[in-house]
Design a protein around this motif. Structure first.
Motif, mmCIF file in Angstrom:
data_model
loop_
_atom_site.group_PDB
_atom_site.id
_atom_site.type_symbol
_atom_site.label_atom_id
_atom_site.label_comp_id
_atom_site.label_asym_id
_atom_site.label_seq_id
_atom_site.Cartn_x
_atom_site.Cartn_y
_atom_site.Cartn_z
ATOM 1 N N SER A 557 0.859 -1.184 0.000
ATOM 2 C CA SER A 557 0.000 0.000 0.000
ATOM 3 C C SER A 557 0.888 1.225 0.000
ATOM 4 O O SER A 557 1.819 1.323 0.810
ATOM 5 N N SER A 558 0.610 2.141 -0.895
ATOM 6 C CA SER A 558 1.457 3.335 -1.008
ATOM 7 C C SER A 558 1.306 4.275 0.178
ATOM 8 O O SER A 558 2.093 5.216 0.319
ATOM 9 N N VAL A 559 0.321 4.024 1.038
ATOM 10 C CA VAL A 559 0.132 4.872 2.229
ATOM 11 C C VAL A 559 0.211 4.071 3.513
ATOM 12 O O VAL A 559 -0.101 4.578 4.594
ATOM 13 N N GLY A 560 0.634 2.813 3.416
ATOM 14 C CA GLY A 560 0.705 1.991 4.615
ATOM 15 C C GLY A 560 -0.677 1.536 5.042
ATOM 16 O O GLY A 560 -1.561 1.310 4.215
ATOM 17 N N GLN A 561 -0.880 1.408 6.352
ATOM 18 C CA GLN A 561 -2.190 0.982 6.881
ATOM 19 C C GLN A 561 -2.667 2.011 7.893
ATOM 20 O O GLN A 561 -2.072 2.180 8.957
#
Length: 888
Positions: A557-561
């Motif tokens: 995920s490009s924004v993490g979780q």
């Protein structure tokens, strides 16, 4: 061209305006706000009013269309950094050579085809990129730029060849063999493929875009894969762009627009699309009764892209500046594309009378202009200054992907023979007058005889044009397009380190899907190869037993979780991470295969070998996205496609659209795809091991399709010495015999040979047991690949036809020579799959094939196999029939 002046933006008062005076006050107040406090404050107020309108539920929201003018105004353009006169001359020369190449081929051979009009419209869009923006790979060392990715509009290939001719990458002889790939070598030339095809021109083209729609979606997933490499600390892709030049008609393809929201959701500001809006498809206008630029602006803006409209050239700037009443803007807003194409096809006099003659205000704007000046009013996509400004704005934009909607004329410069005409796309021949007109239009240094003789033109090596061309490409890293394959080979761990359980299964029950996931889990732990593996699923990773990988390697995920997942306390909790390794693409097989292609071609695109494993319902592979798989083959992809729950009877209750009976048939049509249908875990381990070594160690341009089943059954040890047969397509499988079968019994004179693959091999084994109990001698062959057997047989045939003294014996013929009796072949696929080896059955042997032709059904596996006639009883019945009816 300037953005519209405030006066021009105020169109005629709305007939339904109940209070025009109050409306005028609001106008004046807003203009005063802009003048005194600037556009940022004005934007804030508009957003606040829009928020207020929504909260009061007035049923209004801002429209997505902006005025039909350039997004980048004159005051924002900056100084053009090149020599405009030289760039225009270079563009004209390249246009001519592209035209000459196509027309020459069709004068000599009318059947070859080719396209002139598409490149004629896109030439300046390409040239601006080549001269100022498209970066080539400098090298693979630290600090060296690894190059931009450029997806070229396929019908414009002649223009790319024409530029390569000037650069020295192609010779005049090469240009004379456009679309003659078989004839060219005899003349000492390179055959130039019709469209960008890396398979046919492996040192030239990088991305195949000939099947329209595949290029756009592929460019998005390549841009996202670059972010994936960066975030996983495998390769720093910062500073690199993905450029795509596509057609407006191409945007009708579902694949062109299906991933637009992914690009914006991921914030892919490394992605720039240039949509060549020449308003015309193959047969006529893209949107004759509307405006495609407006439609695309709504589409892209709604999907979250930054939209730059490049509509009018610099010659229009003065007209708009003088248009104080807004008459010009109103006229353009009211002109649909079908009519705009008519204006493109006609001359200056027609446009004076029919466009500028619509009202006195427009007529006044055209006063003082000659008919020729009106005829040469450029659309934005033909103005190098405007194009550069748009490209520069796109390159600098942050946080969003950008699309440039470039207004052009199809067949630009082709005059009465092709510009803007309905037949322009198919225009391949021009007469002498047309060629001279083209020569004159672009001021080319050709005599009449050279023009009508379609002479190629190349300036002297020391000319200003050639020095300029070379200098600009050197500043951008070298020449493009250029495909490179240098990358470090990857070692593959010993098969026993991750698949010993499969090689020595000792009768344990498991499905081949379960076995594959266990192997993959072991491979991911390898210190060298593990980080280069890219597991991909469209969705349903849990269905395929991959949930244990969520925690182990994470989902990219490009924004993490940013949330606590519902199952956070679970051993198999869902985990997204910036450095996650799994690419889970949602319910989009088209997106997943595009992602797989990006990973599978990383060795050539980025100089970094990656190994993707894409697992999916087999029915939703070749049948659903076969065109994309074919394009991946063209791009020389290296990786694994895993068709899970394969076969028409293994996925019992799902029914017609989920049950796969044809994927192996389609896979066999792709030359560099090796397709396998293993029945057992040990077979699959050998196939996976060989595939990895072939692709990432030996670096061969092949990919593997391996089908997996979700049915649990006893897994035998892999027989000693079987590996060669597994890889070549079949081997004699004796492991099925039970101890009771080995007891002393009368020697039978009746023999039968049974062939089975995948899910149906277990039914073939049961049939062998039934027939053995009846006193027959039975030999079973496990067929791991029908297509590899067929290709081997065909290769032997071809060598024999060529007169070779030792053409070889097909592998399946060799294996069957050790058996006797009629041959019965059964698969979980249509009969055409086992029929593919009929020609290589030893002479005199009866050959019967059983398969799952027809539509699937929902029921139990046993019921389905009985229905299709591929269960044990049906196999045994076919064997008895063959023996009773003269089977040898």
């Amino acid at each position: 061209m300037n953005a519209l002046t405030p006066h021009a933006m105020l169109q005629a008062p709305d007939a339904l305006d109940a209070d025009p005076e109050e409306t005028a006050e609001w106008h004046d107040a807003f203009l005063a706000l802009v003048a005194t406090q600037g556009p940022e404050r004005a934007r804030h107020m508009l957003q606040e009013l829009a928020r207020l309108a929504r909260s009061e539920r007035v049923g209004w929201q801002p429209g997505l269309n902006t005025p039909y003018v350039n997004t980048v105004g004159v005051e924002q353009q900056g100084v053009f950094p090149g020599d405009l006169a030289i760039e225009e001359r270079l563009g004209s020369i390249i246009r001519w050579n592209a035209l000459a190449m196509v027309v020459r081929a069709n004068q000599a051979y009318g059947e070859l085809g080719g396209h002139i009009a598409s490149y004629a419209s896109a030439a300046d869009l390409f040239e601006s990129g080549f001269n100022h923006f498209f970066r080539a790979r400098e090298g693979l060392g630290a600090g060296q730029h690894r190059g931009d990715l450029v997806f070229f509009q396929p019908h414009s290939a002649p223009g790319v060849y024409a530029r390569a001719f000037l650069e020295g990458g192609l010779s005049e002889q090469d240009l004379m063999y456009y679309r003659q790939e078989l004839s060219a070598p005899a003349a000492g030339a390179h055959g130039l493929s019709s469209y960008p095809h890396p398979w046919l021109m492996p040192d030239f083209w990088q991305f195949p875009t000939g099947s329209m729609g595949i290029g756009p979606i592929s460019s998005i997933y390549h841009a996202r894969f670059m972010r994936y490499l960066t975030h996983r600390n495998l390769l720093d892709c910062a500073g690199r762009k993905v450029w795509g030049v596509f057609g407006d008609g191409e945007m009708d393809e579902p694949e062109s627009t299906s991933a637009l929201t992914l690009a914006s959701r991921e914030g892919l500001d490394n992605l720039v699309w240039v949509v060549n809006c020449n308003l015309q498809r193959l047969d006529g206008p893209v949107r004759g009764n509307g405006r495609i630029i407006d439609e695309l602006e709504r589409l892209f803006a709604g999907a979250g892209w930054n939209v730059i409209k490049l509509v009018w050239g610099s010659d229009w700037d003065g007209l708009f500046a003088r248009d104080l009443t807004g008459a010009l803007a109103c006229a353009l807003e009211g002109t649909v594309d079908g009519q705009m194409q008519t204006f493109a096809a006609k001359d200056g006099r027609f446009n004076r009378d029919n466009f500028f003659g619509q009202n006195p205000e427009l007529a006044a704007l055209a006063q003082g202009m000659t008919d020729e000046q009106i005829d040469r009013l450029k659309r934005g996509g033909h103005d190098l200054v405007k194009i550069h400004a748009a490209y520069a704005a796109a390159s600098a934009h942050k946080g969003q992907p950008t699309v440039i909607l470039a207004h052009t004329k199809k067949g630009y410069g082709m005059g009465t023979s092709g510009q803007g005409k309905m037949t322009t796309h198919s225009q391949k021949k021009l007469d002498g007058a047309d060629l001279i007109e083209f020569r004159n239009r672009f001021n080319l240094p050709l005599t009449d005889e050279q023009a009508t003789g379609l002479a190629f033109y190349k300036p002297a090596e020391d000319s200003a044009e050639m020095q300029y061309l070379r200098r600009h490409r050197q500043q951008l890293g070298g020449y493009l397009p250029r495909r490179e394959t240098a990358c470090e080979a990857l070692p593959v761990p010993p098969i026993t380190s991750y698949a010993q359980f499969a090689l020595q299964a000792d009768g344990k029950e498991m499905s081949t899907t379960m076995a594959f996931v266990r192997m993959l889990t072991g491979l991911l732990k390898d210190a060298t190869l593990g980080p280069r593996i890219v597991p991909i699923v469209a969705d349903e990773a849990r269905t395929f037993g991959m949930a244990n990988l969520f925690k182990q390697i994470g989902i990219y995920s490009s924004v993490g979780q940013r949330y606590a997942p519902e199952d956070i306390g679970s051993v198999l909790a869902y985990r997204e991470a910036l450095d996650g390794q799994i690419l889970e693409e949602g319910i989009s097989e088209a997106g997943a295969i595009a992602s797989w292609t990006a990973a599978a071609t990383s060795y050539s695109v980025h100089g970094l070998a990656m190994l993707p494993f894409y697992i999916y319902y087999s029915m939703f592979g070749f049948q659903r996205v076969g065109d994309a798989i074919w394009a991946a083959a063209d791009q020389r992809a290296r990786g694994f496609l895993l068709g899970a729950t394969s076969g028409r009877t293994t996925l019992g209750g799902e029914g017609l659209q989920h049950q796969d009976g044809t994927s192996h048939l389609v896979a066999a049509t792709i030359p560099n795809c090796k397709a396998y249908d293993p029945a057992y875990a040990g077979e699959m381990a050998v196939i996976v091991d060989a595939g990895m070594r072939e692709m990432v160690t030996e670096q061969r341009d092949v990919f593997y399709y391996v089908t997996l089943m979700n049915e649990n059954y006893a897994q035998p040890d892999l027989p000693e010495g079987a590996a060669e047969g597994v890889l070549r397509g079949c081997y004699i499988f004796d492991s099925w015999r039970r101890l009771s079968d080995k007891r002393e019994r009368p020697i039978s004179s009746k023999n039968v040979t049974l062939l089975g693959s995948g899910a149906i091999l277990t039914e073939v084994v049961k049939a062998a047991e039934l027939l053995t109990a009846e006193g027959l001698e039975v030999t079973v062959l496990s067929v791991t690949s029908w297509s590899e057997l067929a290709r081997d047989g065909q290769a032997c045939e071809q060598r024999a036809l060529a007169g070779e003294a030792a053409p070889g014996v097909p592998w399946v013929t060799q294996q069957l020579a050790e058996t006797r009796g009629p041959v019965i072949a059964a698969t979980d696929y249509v009969r055409a799959v086992p029929e593919s080896v009929r020609a290589f059955i030893p002479p005199g042997r009866r050959y019967l094939t059983l398969g799952t032709d027809g539509f699937g059904r929902s029921d139990t596996r046993a019921a389905l196999r009985e229905f299709f006639g591929v269960d044990a009883q049906s196999v045994a019945k076919a064997a008895r029939f063959a023996l009773q009816n003269g089977g040898a």
